[in-house]
Write a protein that holds these residues in place. Structure first.
Motif, mmCIF file in Angstrom:
data_model
loop_
_atom_site.group_PDB
_atom_site.id
_atom_site.type_symbol
_atom_site.label_atom_id
_atom_site.label_comp_id
_atom_site.label_asym_id
_atom_site.label_seq_id
_atom_site.Cartn_x
_atom_site.Cartn_y
_atom_site.Cartn_z
ATOM 1 N N SER A 164 -37.882 44.056 11.065
ATOM 2 C CA SER A 164 -36.384 44.623 10.890
ATOM 3 C C SER A 164 -36.109 45.269 10.639
ATOM 4 O O SER A 164 -36.672 45.789 8.838
ATOM 5 C CB SER A 164 -36.153 43.212 10.785
ATOM 6 O OG SER A 164 -34.543 43.389 10.753
ATOM 7 N N SER A 165 -34.742 46.490 10.252
ATOM 8 C CA SER A 165 -34.298 47.625 9.472
ATOM 9 C C SER A 165 -33.650 46.168 8.318
ATOM 10 O O SER A 165 -33.770 47.241 7.491
ATOM 11 C CB SER A 165 -33.604 48.070 10.254
ATOM 12 O OG SER A 165 -32.458 47.640 11.107
ATOM 13 N N ARG A 166 -33.387 45.261 8.143
ATOM 14 C CA ARG A 166 -33.036 44.368 7.696
ATOM 15 C C ARG A 166 -33.838 42.995 7.423
ATOM 16 O O ARG A 166 -32.881 42.035 7.748
ATOM 17 C CB ARG A 166 -30.968 44.491 8.318
ATOM 18 C CG ARG A 166 -30.199 45.664 8.279
ATOM 19 C CD ARG A 166 -29.177 45.464 8.792
ATOM 20 N NE ARG A 166 -28.605 44.798 7.615
ATOM 21 C CZ ARG A 166 -26.985 45.095 8.191
ATOM 22 N NH1 ARG A 166 -26.204 44.695 8.947
ATOM 23 N NH2 ARG A 166 -26.235 44.000 7.067
ATOM 24 N N PRO A 167 -34.395 42.838 6.976
ATOM 25 C CA PRO A 167 -35.007 41.653 6.874
ATOM 26 C C PRO A 167 -34.036 40.618 6.269
ATOM 27 O O PRO A 167 -34.931 39.463 6.817
ATOM 28 C CB PRO A 167 -36.595 41.785 6.052
ATOM 29 C CG PRO A 167 -36.288 43.315 5.226
ATOM 30 C CD PRO A 167 -34.803 44.185 6.245
ATOM 31 N N ARG A 168 -33.544 40.776 5.741
ATOM 32 C CA ARG A 168 -33.124 39.824 4.778
ATOM 33 C C ARG A 168 -32.240 39.405 5.757
ATOM 34 O O ARG A 168 -32.168 37.625 5.853
ATOM 35 C CB ARG A 168 -32.720 40.308 2.973
ATOM 36 C CG ARG A 168 -33.582 40.415 2.645
ATOM 37 C CD ARG A 168 -32.934 40.511 1.171
ATOM 38 N NE ARG A 168 -33.466 41.142 0.111
ATOM 39 C CZ ARG A 168 -33.482 41.373 -1.561
ATOM 40 N NH1 ARG A 168 -32.027 41.651 -1.669
ATOM 41 N NH2 ARG A 168 -33.947 41.401 -2.196
ATOM 42 N N LEU A 169 -31.497 39.748 6.241
ATOM 43 C CA LEU A 169 -30.131 39.608 7.126
ATOM 44 C C LEU A 169 -30.857 39.163 8.957
ATOM 45 O O LEU A 169 -30.760 37.586 8.973
ATOM 46 C CB LEU A 169 -29.659 40.101 7.501
ATOM 47 C CG LEU A 169 -28.043 40.213 8.853
ATOM 48 C CD1 LEU A 169 -26.893 39.311 8.029
ATOM 49 C CD2 LEU A 169 -27.863 41.331 9.142
ATOM 50 N N CYS A 170 -32.308 39.517 8.951
ATOM 51 C CA CYS A 170 -32.593 38.757 9.818
ATOM 52 C C CYS A 170 -33.705 37.575 9.417
ATOM 53 O O CYS A 170 -33.171 36.213 10.520
ATOM 54 C CB CYS A 170 -34.343 40.127 10.814
ATOM 55 S SG CYS A 170 -34.988 39.253 11.273
ATOM 56 N N GLN A 171 -33.901 37.386 8.029
ATOM 57 C CA GLN A 171 -34.675 36.026 8.281
ATOM 58 C C GLN A 171 -34.137 34.924 8.011
ATOM 59 O O GLN A 171 -33.700 33.926 8.392
ATOM 60 C CB GLN A 171 -35.843 36.074 7.256
ATOM 61 C CG GLN A 171 -37.303 37.078 7.237
ATOM 62 C CD GLN A 171 -37.692 36.709 6.050
ATOM 63 O OE1 GLN A 171 -37.468 36.617 4.842
ATOM 64 N NE2 GLN A 171 -38.843 37.726 6.189
ATOM 65 N N ARG A 172 -32.620 35.072 7.333
ATOM 66 C CA ARG A 172 -31.385 34.703 7.424
ATOM 67 C C ARG A 172 -30.612 34.350 8.624
ATOM 68 O O ARG A 172 -30.874 32.926 8.814
ATOM 69 C CB ARG A 172 -29.882 35.282 6.054
ATOM 70 C CG ARG A 172 -29.471 33.753 6.416
ATOM 71 C CD ARG A 172 -28.143 34.769 5.922
ATOM 72 N NE ARG A 172 -27.153 35.908 5.987
ATOM 73 C CZ ARG A 172 -26.177 36.491 5.692
ATOM 74 N NH1 ARG A 172 -27.039 36.732 4.452
ATOM 75 N NH2 ARG A 172 -26.175 37.310 6.066
#
Length: 102
Positions: A55-63
């Motif tokens: 993902s380009s935004r891994p923290r947002l994706c993981q949340r």
């Protein structure tokens, strides 16, 4: 005559109990669709890390994935797609009626 009625009543009660036991067993087998309480808890952090690794935004994706995993006890395999494996995960939407789960 009273013995005959008692026999019929006990036979009907035993049929009812057998039917209830069978229905409960079917619930355990089929019940995965929306009710994840009968399944062992999934390791959401590991599954979401694998899902969000590209993902380009891994923290947002993981949340978002973690929220969906906690509710559904399921994360589709791979980094995208495969939503048919986990219908609960695929059907969640946000306020804008867009898919919530990555």
């Amino acid at each position: 005559m009273a013995v005959h009625k008692l026999f019929i009543a006990s036979f009907l009660v035993s049929l009812l109990l057998l039917q209830l036991a069978e229905a409960d067993q079917m619930t355990l087998v089929v019940g995965n669709a929306g009710d994840s309480s009968k399944l062992p808890k999934m390791d959401c952090s590991r599954a979401c890390a694998a899902r969000c690794q590209l993902s380009s935004r891994p923290r947002l994706c993981q949340r978002a994935c973690g929220t969906c995993c906690a509710r559904c006890n399921c994360v589709p395999p791979g980094t995208s797609g495969n939503l048919d494996v986990c219908p609960c995960y695929a059907d969640m939407t946000n306020r804008g009626n867009q898919r919530k789960c990555p």
